[in-house]
Write a protein that holds these residues in place. Structure first.
Motif, PDB file in Angstrom:
ATOM      1  N   ASP A  93       0.815  -1.217   0.000  1.00  0.00           N
ATOM      2  CA  ASP A  93       0.000   0.000   0.000  1.00  0.00           C
ATOM      3  C   ASP A  93       0.851   1.271   0.000  1.00  0.00           C
ATOM      4  OD1 ASP A  93      -2.354  -1.310   0.029  1.00  0.00           O
ATOM      5  OD2 ASP A  93      -2.664  -1.186   2.203  1.00  0.00           O
ATOM      6  N   PHE A  96       1.264   5.073  -4.644  1.00  0.00           N
ATOM      7  CA  PHE A  96       0.022   5.429  -5.322  1.00  0.00           C
ATOM      8  C   PHE A  96       0.005   4.728  -6.680  1.00  0.00           C
ATOM      9  CE2 PHE A  96       0.643   9.122  -2.525  1.00  0.00           C
ATOM     10  CZ  PHE A  96      -0.610   9.217  -1.945  1.00  0.00           C
ATOM     11  N   ARG A  97      -1.055   3.984  -6.925  1.00  0.00           N
ATOM     12  CA  ARG A  97      -1.233   3.310  -8.212  1.00  0.00           C
ATOM     13  C   ARG A  97      -2.429   3.911  -8.925  1.00  0.00           C
ATOM     14  NH1 ARG A  97       0.147  -0.588  -4.588  1.00  0.00           N
ATOM     15  NH2 ARG A  97       1.858  -1.968  -5.197  1.00  0.00           N
ATOM     16  N   LEU A  98      -2.399   3.877 -10.234  1.00  0.00           N
ATOM     17  CA  LEU A  98      -3.550   4.365 -10.991  1.00  0.00           C
ATOM     18  C   LEU A  98      -3.575   3.716 -12.358  1.00  0.00           C
ATOM     19  CD1 LEU A  98      -2.883   7.943 -12.358  1.00  0.00           C
ATOM     20  CD2 LEU A  98      -1.168   6.728 -11.067  1.00  0.00           C
ATOM     21  N   LYS A  99      -4.701   3.882 -13.029  1.00  0.00           N
ATOM     22  CA  LYS A  99      -4.854   3.351 -14.382  1.00  0.00           C
ATOM     23  C   LYS A  99      -5.136   4.502 -15.333  1.00  0.00           C
ATOM     24  CE  LYS A  99      -6.788  -1.188 -13.202  1.00  0.00           C
ATOM     25  NZ  LYS A  99      -5.710  -2.051 -13.705  1.00  0.00           N
ATOM     26  N   TYR A 106      -0.184   2.322 -13.873  1.00  0.00           N
ATOM     27  CA  TYR A 106       0.900   3.275 -13.609  1.00  0.00           C
ATOM     28  C   TYR A 106       1.087   3.414 -12.108  1.00  0.00           C
ATOM     29  CZ  TYR A 106       0.923   4.660 -18.492  1.00  0.00           C
ATOM     30  OH  TYR A 106       1.051   4.652 -19.850  1.00  0.00           O
ATOM     31  N   LEU A 108       2.897   6.401  -9.172  1.00  0.00           N
ATOM     32  CA  LEU A 108       3.594   7.673  -8.963  1.00  0.00           C
ATOM     33  C   LEU A 108       4.912   7.309  -8.294  1.00  0.00           C
ATOM     34  CD1 LEU A 108       0.665   9.958  -7.752  1.00  0.00           C
ATOM     35  CD2 LEU A 108       1.575   9.635 -10.065  1.00  0.00           C
ATOM     36  N   TYR A 141       6.414  10.480  -4.607  1.00  0.00           N
ATOM     37  CA  TYR A 141       5.143  10.144  -3.954  1.00  0.00           C
ATOM     38  C   TYR A 141       5.261   8.855  -3.155  1.00  0.00           C
ATOM     39  CZ  TYR A 141       3.371  13.656  -7.101  1.00  0.00           C
ATOM     40  OH  TYR A 141       3.166  14.839  -7.747  1.00  0.00           O
ATOM     41  N   ASP A 143       2.473   6.728  -0.437  1.00  0.00           N
ATOM     42  CA  ASP A 143       1.204   6.771   0.294  1.00  0.00           C
ATOM     43  C   ASP A 143       1.459   6.341   1.737  1.00  0.00           C
ATOM     44  OD1 ASP A 143      -1.395   7.070   0.957  1.00  0.00           O
ATOM     45  OD2 ASP A 143      -2.197   5.581  -0.431  1.00  0.00           O
ATOM     46  N   PRO A 145       1.266   5.619   5.549  1.00  0.00           N
ATOM     47  CA  PRO A 145       0.092   5.342   6.399  1.00  0.00           C
ATOM     48  C   PRO A 145      -0.165   6.481   7.388  1.00  0.00           C
ATOM     49  CG  PRO A 145       1.947   3.887   6.954  1.00  0.00           C
ATOM     50  CD  PRO A 145       2.352   4.660   5.737  1.00  0.00           C
ATOM     51  N   ARG A 155       3.324  12.972   1.704  1.00  0.00           N
ATOM     52  CA  ARG A 155       2.981  11.975   0.690  1.00  0.00           C
ATOM     53  C   ARG A 155       3.408  12.447  -0.706  1.00  0.00           C
ATOM     54  NH1 ARG A 155      -2.874   9.654   1.422  1.00  0.00           N
ATOM     55  NH2 ARG A 155      -3.520  11.830   1.198  1.00  0.00           N
ATOM     56  N   GLU A 156       3.476  13.770  -0.884  1.00  0.00           N
ATOM     57  CA  GLU A 156       4.122  14.338  -2.076  1.00  0.00           C
ATOM     58  C   GLU A 156       5.293  15.151  -1.557  1.00  0.00           C
ATOM     59  OE1 GLU A 156       1.757  16.221  -5.240  1.00  0.00           O
ATOM     60  OE2 GLU A 156       3.141  17.898  -5.265  1.00  0.00           O
TER      61      GLU A 156
ATOM     62  N   LEU B  76      -0.700  16.306  -6.802  1.00  0.00           N
ATOM     63  CA  LEU B  76      -1.672  15.324  -6.310  1.00  0.00           C
ATOM     64  C   LEU B  76      -2.710  16.086  -5.493  1.00  0.00           C
ATOM     65  CD1 LEU B  76      -2.453  12.323  -5.914  1.00  0.00           C
ATOM     66  CD2 LEU B  76      -0.881  12.259  -3.989  1.00  0.00           C
ATOM     67  N   PHE B  96      -6.259  12.070 -14.805  1.00  0.00           N
ATOM     68  CA  PHE B  96      -5.876  10.870 -14.070  1.00  0.00           C
ATOM     69  C   PHE B  96      -6.489  10.941 -12.681  1.00  0.00           C
ATOM     70  CE2 PHE B  96      -2.345  11.252 -17.124  1.00  0.00           C
ATOM     71  CZ  PHE B  96      -2.318   9.966 -17.633  1.00  0.00           C
ATOM     72  N   ARG B  97      -7.216   9.913 -12.332  1.00  0.00           N
ATOM     73  CA  ARG B  97      -7.818   9.828 -10.994  1.00  0.00           C
ATOM     74  C   ARG B  97      -7.192   8.661 -10.237  1.00  0.00           C
ATOM     75  NH1 ARG B  97     -11.914  11.057 -14.444  1.00  0.00           N
ATOM     76  NH2 ARG B  97     -13.263  12.809 -13.858  1.00  0.00           N
ATOM     77  N   LEU B  98      -7.133   8.777  -8.923  1.00  0.00           N
ATOM     78  CA  LEU B  98      -6.626   7.663  -8.131  1.00  0.00           C
ATOM     79  C   LEU B  98      -7.188   7.735  -6.720  1.00  0.00           C
ATOM     80  CD1 LEU B  98      -2.946   8.377  -7.071  1.00  0.00           C
ATOM     81  CD2 LEU B  98      -4.255  10.029  -8.348  1.00  0.00           C
ATOM     82  N   LYS B  99      -7.004   6.651  -5.995  1.00  0.00           N
ATOM     83  CA  LYS B  99      -7.449   6.584  -4.609  1.00  0.00           C
ATOM     84  C   LYS B  99      -6.236   6.358  -3.724  1.00  0.00           C
ATOM     85  CE  LYS B  99     -12.058   4.639  -5.404  1.00  0.00           C
ATOM     86  NZ  LYS B  99     -12.882   5.763  -4.921  1.00  0.00           N
ATOM     87  N   ARG B 101      -4.647   4.973   0.116  1.00  0.00           N
ATOM     88  CA  ARG B 101      -4.820   3.714   0.831  1.00  0.00           C
ATOM     89  C   ARG B 101      -6.085   3.687   1.665  1.00  0.00           C
ATOM     90  NH1 ARG B 101       0.543   2.995   3.403  1.00  0.00           N
ATOM     91  NH2 ARG B 101      -0.345   1.217   4.482  1.00  0.00           N
ATOM     92  N   LYS B 102      -6.630   4.877   1.971  1.00  0.00           N
ATOM     93  CA  LYS B 102      -7.875   4.927   2.733  1.00  0.00           C
ATOM     94  C   LYS B 102      -9.098   5.019   1.825  1.00  0.00           C
ATOM     95  CE  LYS B 102      -5.868   6.801   6.891  1.00  0.00           C
ATOM     96  NZ  LYS B 102      -5.458   8.035   7.588  1.00  0.00           N
TER      97      LYS B 102
END
Lengths: 592, 592
Positions: A93, A96-99, A106, A108, A141, A143, A145, A155-156, B76, B96-99, B101-102
């Motif tokens: 975790d 940061f992952r994205l599509k 992809y 970050l 980047y 993510d 916790p 986180r950035e 971000l 580009f969108r992402l989520k 870990r929460k």
């Protein structure tokens, strides 16, 4: 041009931000240097950006000085290279992952070993092309916790990361040393108190690794140091293990009833009651505690791991985490886990059932103190029973060694340089001899001088650039605000014009313009505000030198204040410019 | 220090990259300035980064000169501000969108109006705080459906974006004009041929909008210009509509059979056969073509839209797209759509059924040429029938006007400045008077001079910084490679040492060091390669001036070449330094 405070995009805040736990976070936000956009994500306002750029400039100069070449890689990266090294999975975790719109994966970038390795592979093919060091100052980047402390753990964030490429290990050692020396110069110039500590290298697969820690009570990293100069991240401390001992004269192992001994303390008492040693009493350090964890590696089934260590020490979970590596989850055995392993008798687990060759089949690793010939009281794998005089190397053998026992103040340094002290630090830099891990995984080879394919030796080196801003602030603030070192301050001189007399603002502006002309950066407080508000803001913003042009002007004086010492002196207005230039040039600061 | 080519991280390629359609893409990759990491995502290698930084420097200087203050916001970004302005939805697949870990939603910022608006709202509250202009040079993201031409249309790219904040419209006009003037200076310095064109402002909700286009045949934007100075993006061209005409003397509408007339051409022939006009023959421009689309706005049900326009013109889909705004999808009616709307007779659709008040209930918008009193042949809503002499304003009224008909070369400019020519350009900058759209949506108000809450007037302004590198390259290359303008070039002078004579490399190094000392950036080709390879590389890399130190040295000469003109001259080696400094200082270049 100098900057007028009346135009500067800044507002100082009277209240601490609700989430600010540490001084640098509090002051950077209150003084209008940074602003939170989301958890662990900050905007840099004009003052903050100037500080950031001052730090970047120092980093850039020192990297260029060792011949590293600046590049800039993207932050949005394709999955495939990270799959090739397994980090796509290992990060868990933590990234940061994205599509994209076509469904391609992809991430970050948290760090760029893969991308640099591939680029060098595509461009270079001979040992003649090496050595090579590349670096970038770039947005990264993770993510996290628990993003915390403002920009200390964001986180950035902005990092300087470099990568060295050499044809052999000697080359890597030279590149590593060059980076290490450059980092010393960087952190010296940034004005930190820092230590260089040995760091874990196991998980990254490399041969040598050190961290640069800013010494700070708010640091998240614990490190040790000895009077004789040993220093290590607590995760990397190696235990000073005793030499193996002969065991020919030791008594045979024997099982005893040890009722009512649920704790190490009660066990020691019961042991001494049941069967005292011939030479001295049993102590907690003579008991062998066996702790079992469930370990979950990314993409694998969870499996148990048993750790044996002296009963007077706990397993340090941070050391265990570092030992297991990035992305591996673990937790102590639950009641369910025990139910699935009836051979493990809770409270009485002993080496008799542990180990890959024994009945449980559970991998069993022991603390380095469990050397051959060491003598233990430990669980007998039956309720209410312990085994005495169990001798390592005679009666049991573990599957390997593990360095996860807690380190305590006073423990001996492994190099014999005295007792260890524990302190806290903020990780500011990391130098890492990676060896061939990435080059191997991604096929980066060159022809060596003999015409043979050689896998390239790589190093990876990082400086937390945005974090450095916070760490400098943390070490350079007081109850009234920030107090920047001169090379870092957004402006070298802060001129405060007080009072409503037009001559005051005129003179203040004249000094500002003259200093600017002389190449000194100046912030001029030309606002219509009370002297009290202006003084408080000047102290909070923290420029090294403040010049007050106000009431004294009628008598021909301005006041020059040193932010850090609090010392102030009146200077004849006609001498103000040469005086200030001398101060800026580093003439020993105002004496009072 | 000057740079030695033997150490520089660069490799020129002999072959064009497979995906390179345009010259700038081809040469930037082949000459080792940039490297593709993923579709539309590039790494900047050392030479490319130097060019990028030269562009950034120019942009920064001109922004600072108008009093804009530099900041740096994150890339971000949290969803919520973009939801408040509805852009989270409107962008559709374009971002580009992402989520995290929460599970919280984030986007990679395509532009930052929301974040700047909120930050100013949190910090400022009075008209006295304004005007304010902020800018950043920052990495932006768009998930382009068709990334193309290298860094011209990338998915990760660098933009300078600024935002102005004013208390009233006069202030906004001044901020807009200041940015417009700064952009002119920026693009003048970057050495583009550019035009400033009127742009669409409808979808963004603002009052005034212009684009800066680099004139280039490879541009994706089509613009028009007239001999008299009118210029507009083709999306923003307004039709020169005729004045409304009296219709008292016109004949009544009447329906005629028009068999075998599936096209406009056959319809015109059939119309002239069936019922010629009393004054002249019918032409295609007299027919009223009605085209029906299904429109899908984000978060809404798809709905039909009918467009009426003269039969001699097609609907320009780019103009329609711009009219509908970001994120709205559309496609022509399908067989299924027609089946669901039996009142629409394919090929014979007329105004008789269209419009919100008519039987179809479909919104009906007509071209500006369909003025009151204009006279048409159009569909009669029955197969094989058309209606003649249908008069706008007498026999039908549309629900509104729409500017989506194709613009053709020779069309009159709307300001009467002559016939329009169509050309292509690359969008390099955009200035936009947003008005109150974002301030309204996010509640950015200040107290005005009368103590009343005023919604802040905003402007938004962008320069494509990484795109500028490509556009400059596109305009400054030839069959042999790049040919940079001096202010943009990674190095001002490229020294090529040829031959194996040690004196050659020594002299070349001496000249390099002396130029470096004089503040001139120098690349020294000290490699062990043939003169041919070195000359070809020098031409491909494209530094403005090349100095060849080689065979002529024995006779006391070096050769100085101008990359752009191809002119070369021998210069006495003792005069080389002053000569080169004069060239660098812009003394009229080598005459040959």
């Amino acid at each position: 041009m100098f900057t007028r405070m009346s135009e500067l995009f800044v507002r100082t805040l009277r209240e601490d931000p609700a989430d600010a736990e540490v001084a640098s976070h509090r002051w950077l936000v209150r003084a209008g240097y940074i602003r939170r956009a989301a958890p662990g994500i900050y905007s840099w306002l004009p003052l903050g950006l100037r500080v950031l750029e001052n730090v970047e400039k120092i980093v850039r100069e020192e990297m260029n000085a060792i011949g590293a070449q600046e590049v800039r890689f993207p932050a949005l990266l394709p999955k495939e290279p990270y799959e090739a090294t397994n980090r796509w999975t290992e990060y868990g975790d933590g990234i940061f992952r994205l599509k994209d719109r076509k469904g391609a994966d992809y991430l970050l970038g948290p760090t760029h070993e893969e991308m640099f390795t591939l680029t060098v592979k595509e461009m270079y093919s001979s040992y003649k092309d090496l050595p090579l060091s590349l670096y970038q100052i770039q947005t990264k980047y993770r993510d996290e916790p628990r993003p915390r402390a403002g920009i200390i753990r964001g986180r950035e964030f902005i990092m300087k990361d470099s990568y060295s490429f050499d044809v052999d290990e000697e080359g890597l050692a030279a590149s590593y040393d060059a980076h290490r020396a450059a980092y010393r110069r960087i952190f010296d110039r940034l004005g930190f108190e820092y230590v260089i500590v040995k760091a874990m290298s196991g998980a990254m697969g490399g041969s040598r690794s050190e961290e640069f820690l800013a010494v700070s009570p708010i640091g998240e990293d614990t490190f040790v140091r000895s009077p004789g100069g040993y220093a290590a991240n607590v995760e990397a401390v190696e235990v000073l293990a005793p030499e193996p001992m002969p065991f020919d004269d030791l008594p045979p192992a024997h099982v005893e009833q040890t009722p009512d001994s649920p704790t190490i303390e009660t066990l020691v008492a019961a042991a001494n009651a049941a069967q005292p040693r011939e030479d001295r009493e049993w102590t907690a350090a003579d008991t062998l505690k066996n702790v079992v964890f469930m370990i979950k590696r990314p993409g694998e089934e969870a499996e148990p791991l048993a750790v044996g260590l002296p009963g007077d020490r706990e397993v340090d979970l941070k050391r265990l985490e570092a030992h297991l590596g990035e992305g591996v989850e673990f937790e102590p055995f639950t009641a369910e886990d025990f139910a699935a392993h009836p051979e493990l008798v809770k409270g009485y687990i002993g080496p008799g059932v542990l180990g890959e060759q024994n009945s449980s089949g559970i991998r069993y690793l022991t603390d380095p103190r469990v050397v051959s010939g060491s003598r233990w009281v430990t669980g007998a794998d039956r309720p209410g029973h312990h085994v005495f005089d169990l001798i390592a190397g005679r009666d049991f053998t573990a599957d390997g060694v593990i360095e996860v026992a807690e380190v305590r103040p006073g423990d001996p340094a492994p190099d014999g340089s005295g007792p260890l002290a524990l302190e806290r630090g903020i990780e500011m830099g990391h130098v890492f001899a990676l060896g061939t891990k990435y080059a191997e995984a991604l096929g980066l080879k060159v022809l060596d001088a003999n015409g043979k394919q050689a896998v390239v030796q790589m190093g990876s080196y990082g400086v937390g650039v945005s974090r450095a801003v916070a760490a400098i602030a943390e070490g350079n603030c007081d109850a009234r605000g920030l107090a920047w070192p001169p090379e870092i301050a957004p402006y070298r001189v802060h001129i405060v014009a007080t009072g409503k007399d037009a001559a005051v603002l005129e003179k203040a502006t004249e000094i500002a313009a003259a200093l600017d002309e002389a190449g000194v950066s100046v912030l001029l407080d030309d606002r219509k505000a009370s002297p009290g508000v202006k003084f408080a803001d000047a102290e909070m913003l923290g420029m090294p030198t403040t010049v007050v042009v106000g009431r004294g002007l009628a008598d021909g004086f301005v006041e020059v204040r040193d932010r850090r010492s609090g010392m102030a002196e009146n200077v004849a207005v006609d001498d103000a410019l040469p005086h200030l230039i001398a101060v800026v040039d580093g003439v020993p600061d105002i004496e009072g």
